[in-house]
Design a protein around this motif. Structure first.
Motif, mmCIF file in Angstrom:
data_model
loop_
_atom_site.group_PDB
_atom_site.id
_atom_site.type_symbol
_atom_site.label_atom_id
_atom_site.label_comp_id
_atom_site.label_asym_id
_atom_site.label_seq_id
_atom_site.Cartn_x
_atom_site.Cartn_y
_atom_site.Cartn_z
ATOM 1 N N LYS A 1 0.826 -1.211 0.000
ATOM 2 C CA LYS A 1 0.000 0.000 0.000
ATOM 3 C C LYS A 1 0.860 1.260 0.000
ATOM 4 O O LYS A 1 0.537 2.242 -0.681
ATOM 5 N N GLN A 2 1.979 1.237 0.740
ATOM 6 C CA GLN A 2 2.874 2.386 0.749
ATOM 7 C C GLN A 2 3.513 2.587 -0.626
ATOM 8 O O GLN A 2 3.688 3.716 -1.080
ATOM 9 N N ILE A 3 3.863 1.498 -1.281
ATOM 10 C CA ILE A 3 4.426 1.593 -2.640
ATOM 11 C C ILE A 3 3.418 2.240 -3.579
ATOM 12 O O ILE A 3 3.757 3.113 -4.378
ATOM 13 N N ILE A 4 2.167 1.836 -3.465
ATOM 14 C CA ILE A 4 1.114 2.416 -4.312
ATOM 15 C C ILE A 4 0.915 3.891 -3.994
ATOM 16 O O ILE A 4 0.843 4.731 -4.894
ATOM 17 N N MET A 5 0.827 4.229 -2.697
ATOM 18 C CA MET A 5 0.562 5.617 -2.302
ATOM 19 C C MET A 5 1.698 6.557 -2.695
ATOM 20 O O MET A 5 1.459 7.664 -3.160
ATOM 21 N N PRO B 1 9.173 2.774 -0.014
ATOM 22 C CA PRO B 1 9.031 3.722 1.100
ATOM 23 C C PRO B 1 10.223 3.792 2.059
ATOM 24 O O PRO B 1 10.075 4.100 3.232
ATOM 25 N N PHE B 2 11.396 3.503 1.576
ATOM 26 C CA PHE B 2 12.612 3.710 2.346
ATOM 27 C C PHE B 2 13.739 3.936 1.359
ATOM 28 O O PHE B 2 13.622 3.637 0.178
ATOM 29 N N SER B 3 14.807 4.485 1.849
ATOM 30 C CA SER B 3 15.906 4.871 0.979
ATOM 31 C C SER B 3 16.628 3.657 0.414
ATOM 32 O O SER B 3 16.968 2.734 1.150
ATOM 33 N N LEU B 4 16.832 3.656 -0.871
ATOM 34 C CA LEU B 4 17.647 2.646 -1.538
ATOM 35 C C LEU B 4 18.801 3.372 -2.207
ATOM 36 O O LEU B 4 18.670 3.897 -3.298
#
Length: 101
Positions: A40-44, A49-52
């Protein structure tokens, strides 16, 4: 009729899985809920949703001031004069071996 769930299959290192599941158990949150939250965070955010990022353990020339550059060059010269250096072939062989693992 639409399905209410879909399966996700992922390979995870056993020790990583055990440690993460132990923490999730302490939190009372099953892995399926955590995975659903991540999706859901990826979609939103339309992103992970974290630093890569790959952190650089060295400064680029653009990030150095003149004094830092001179110190780096002096260290390199001192190391070279003392014989504390490696051939480019040796360095590239190590890099190839590291990336092959």
């Amino acid at each position: 009729m639409a399905t209410k769930t879909a399966n996700v299959l992922a390979r995870v290192e056993p020790d990583i899985k055990a440690k993460a599941e132990g923490i999730m158990a302490q939190l009372g949150v099953p892995a399926s809920v955590v995975i659903n939250m991540l999706y859901k965070q990826i979609i939103m955010t339309k992103s992970i949703p974290f630093s890569l990022s790959v952190s650089n353990s060295f400064q680029t020339l653009d990030e150095m001031n003149e004094e830092e550059f001179e110190l780096m060059m002096q260290k390199g010269l001192t190391d070279a004069k003392a014989g504390n250096s490696r051939s480019a072939k040796s360095v590239f062989n190590d890099l190839r071996q590291e990336f092959a693992e």
